[in-house]
Enzyme design. Structure first.
Site, short mmCIF file in Angstrom:
data_model
loop_
_atom_site.label_atom_id
_atom_site.label_comp_id
_atom_site.label_asym_id
_atom_site.label_seq_id
_atom_site.Cartn_x
_atom_site.Cartn_y
_atom_site.Cartn_z
N GLU A 1 -28.37 -52.79 47.63
CA GLU A 1 -27.89 -52.13 46.67
C GLU A 1 -27.65 -50.72 46.63
O GLU A 1 -26.68 -50.10 46.21
CB GLU A 1 -28.84 -52.68 45.44
CG GLU A 1 -28.95 -53.97 45.16
CD GLU A 1 -27.84 -55.02 45.19
OE1 GLU A 1 -26.65 -54.39 44.67
OE2 GLU A 1 -27.88 -56.12 45.37
N TYR B 1 -18.72 -61.38 52.02
CA TYR B 1 -19.95 -60.52 52.37
C TYR B 1 -20.05 -60.75 53.85
O TYR B 1 -20.06 -59.47 54.52
CB TYR B 1 -21.08 -61.32 51.98
CG TYR B 1 -21.55 -61.01 50.38
CD1 TYR B 1 -20.82 -61.71 49.40
CD2 TYR B 1 -22.32 -60.17 49.90
CE1 TYR B 1 -20.92 -61.40 48.07
CE2 TYR B 1 -22.75 -59.90 48.74
CZ TYR B 1 -21.86 -60.52 47.74
OH TYR B 1 -22.38 -60.16 46.49
#
Ligand code: BES
Ligand code: ZN
Length: 637
Positions: free
Chosen positions: A324, A409
């Site tokens: 994050e 991803y």
């Protein structure tokens, strides 16, 4: 492919005129046609007129589960002749739309809400008089707003109600009427009134360290962001500082554990900066949400939102925090212009996450992480539809939710790994740093990246790799033959031990697993799928207490094995888990595994019915699909 233009059932009676101003010089057909714009998941016509600043004024009504108030939008006109503003909305009650004149006075504007188009919601078309650059919309969100979760007193550890937003990919429109596309960036300010005993935090500047005595909070986001990064949370929160520019918010029950778990945060920021340049957002804080938070983490700027399930007690799941944080560069600073380009956000971030983990914990740990990613990706690529095995994907007639699979991803990450292998780490790092500088605070598409890479990498260092090879990564399904696999020896020892144990050559209590990391456990347990029987489950559990593990990644795999082997102690824990945790990555596949069995499906449905009111709307939707309960897969026509 584009959507067909949506025809509004529109007669003048459908236009709600709110004042003296009536639309001028706009033919009926011009006002009638509202089709999705350049971004297939938004109605915004942002090439003509775009939002430059959002000013929110909202009251938080915990009882009614509503945000009520108004938003003021400053507009930037790219086409001075353009006479309307189309905003995205979904399940919003629009009460009034006004123009704000330069002297601050209001004029009523004509507006209409178009037909609902499933997950895309309804376009709000506002007739813009010439020269008007600001509008005000009075509105309220609805209790069922998809982008918000409202928890009552019984559903939180503090015993106080809680509310949080999740705007990515296209749910900001369920709590603010705006141009809900990552192609548009704006600065924002917000004034939020909450009940006095609750704290408000936002992905913005101005987060409080203490409760405001009046319940009034003010925020400011001076850096331009896309709408999917708009974030708010309200609840009984405490704050603990970690470093000079970092800290953590959580409900009182979690705060000490959270502060301890995340104590490397400031160090991670330093590593990020050393790799890819300054952190440009001021502070970086973490917010630990209740366990119903549907994701592991969400990279809301200045304040990432996290599931409490990553608090394992030993810092073993911090890769998610690295992830994050990495989005502060890849994603938040340089942003995918549409969801087809999601790999620009997530692929770079997984690569960047790996580099932070390597700097913190060394190459061995990073190698294990890479191998787990690779193995998972190989499995997905083998079974996914052709169109879902590509980095750049056409999602125009699909829910952008479907963009979030392993391919953007992990295949994105292995593409960057491949660039590193071809061009060398030093050259690649230099390139990435320059890339983040060149496109800072911009939203770009895959082709813009491609052009930039050709000029600054492929042409600058000739004969290392070809553009045709890059194009194979970007536009061909699956992984190219020339992809560079991570070192396969990472788990050799674990594989040997598993084999010996399954073959009865060693007993459970002599499995040398006491000092295994979470990664070794993940690999060990994944390899037991389809191999282990109930007796094996009992002996492993006896030796390692897996049913009671505090590590959610290990627990998740163990619960999958429990379903497979109908292992009773594990199933008991599974029930408890599903009632407590709404993190989709775990709940959806666990429900799906149960739904595949005759005995499990009715039981799972019964658990779901009890758990449902505590789940986020996203988790409800995904669980219902996994259980085969919903026929409501809404396709835009
Ligand atoms: N941006 C995502 C969260 C997200 C995913 C939002 C799907 C909307 C739809 C976030 O950065 C993310 O990828 N989170 C992962 C963790 C990560 C370590 C792979 C998650 O939540 O599991
Ligand atoms: Zn991410």
């Amino acid at each position: 492919m584009r959507f067909k233009p949506l025809t509004l059932l529109l007669a003048t009676t459908f236009l709600v005129a709110c004042g003296t101003q009536t639309p001028t010089a706009l033919t009926p057909t011009e006002t009638m046609k509202v089709s999705v714009g350049t971004d297939p998941h938004s109605f915004a016509e942002y090439e003509k007129v775009a939002i430059a600043h959002v000013d929110l004024h909202l009251d938080v009504d915990m009882g009614k589960r509503q945000l009520v108030g108004h938003v003021r939008l400053d507009l930037e006109r790219h086409d001075p002749e353009w006479k309307r503003l189309v905003l995205d909305t979904r399940d919003l009650d629009i009460q009034d739309v006004m123009g704000v004149r330069e002297d601050g006075t209001f004029i009523g504007l004509s507006w209409v809400l178009g037909q609902s188009r499933g997950h895309l919601g309804q376009p709000l078309t506002i007739i813009l008089p010439m020269g008007l650059d600001e509008v005000r919309i009075d509105y309220a969100s609805r209790p069922e707003a998809f982008g918000l979760q409202w928890l009552n007193e019984q559903q939180t550890s503090s015993g106080k109600p809680f509310m949080f937003s999740q705007s990515q990919p296209h749910y900001a429109r369920t709590w603010v009427p705006l141009q809900d596309t990552p192609a548009v960036r704006y600065t924002f300010s917000a004034t939020i009134q909450a009940p006095e005993e609750l704290m408000v935090v936002m992905g913005a500047g101005g987060n409080p360290e203490r409760l405001s005595p009046t319940g009034l909070y003010q925020f400011d986001m001076p850096q331009p962001i896309p709408s999917y990064l708009m974030a708010i949370a309200v609840g009984e929160l405490e704050f603990v500082a970690i470093g000079p520019r970092s800290g953590v918010y959580a409900e009182p029950d979690w705060i000490d554990r959270a502060a301890q778990e995340f104590d490397v945060l400031e160090e991670m920021m330093d590593i990020g900066e050393a790799l890819y340049g300054p952190y440009r957002w001021g502070r970086y804080d973490l917010l630990v949400l209740p366990p119903s938070f549907p994701f592991g983490g969400m990279e809301n700027p200045r304040l990432s939102f996290l599931t409490p399930t990553i608090i394992a007690g030993d810092g073993s799941l911090l890769a998610l925090v690295a992830h994050e944080l990495a989005h502060s560069w890849s994603g938040n600073l340089v942003t995918n212009a549409a969801w087809r380009d999601l790999w620009l956000n997530e692929g770079f971030t997984v690569y960047f996450e790996a580099r932070i983990m390597e700097a913190l914990y060394g190459e061995r740990v990073e190698n294990m992480l890479a191998k787990l990613d690779w193995d998972g990706l190989v499995e997905v690529v083998a079974s996914a539809d052709e169109q879902d095995r590509q980095l750049v994907r056409d999602l125009s007639d699909r829910d952008p939710e479907e963009a979030f699979m392993r391919v953007p991803y992990d295949m994105g990450r292995f593409f960057i790994d491949w660039l590193e292998d071809r061009f060398g780490r030093e050259a690649l790092d230099q390139f990435l740093r320059a890339y983040f500088d060149a496109f800072a605070f911009q939203s770009i598409d895959s082709e813009t990246f491609r052009e930039y890479a050709i000029e600054h990498l492929f042409e600058r260092y000739p004969n290392r790799a070809t553009v045709a090879q890059m194009d194979e990564w970007l536009y061909e399904p699956g992984m190219p033959d020339f992809a560079v696999a991570p070192n396969s020896s990472a788990f050799e020892e674990v594989d040997d031990i598993r084999e010996q144990w399954l073959g009865g050559e060693i007993a459970s209590d002599s499995v040398v697993a006491r000092d295994w990391s979470v990664y070794e456990w993940q690999h060990f347990l994944t390899g037991l799928m389809g191999q282990i029987d109930q007796a094996g489950m009992f002996t492993l559990d006896d030796a390692f207490g897996l049913t009671q593990t505090q590590n959610v990644e290990i627990l998740y795999l163990w619960l999958q094995l429990a379903v497979e082997t109908e292992y009773a102690p594990g199933l008991e824990r599974l029930e408890q888990f599903l009632l407590e945790v709404g993190r989709n990555k775990f709940t959806r596949p666990l429900y799906a595994a149960l739904a595949e069995t005759q005995w499990g499906r009715p039981w799972a449905i019964e658990i779901y019915q009890r758990a449902k009111s505590g789940y986020h709307p996203l988790t409800q939707q995904a669980s219902e699909r996994a259980l085969g309960l919903s026929s409501d897969i809404i396709e835009p026509q």
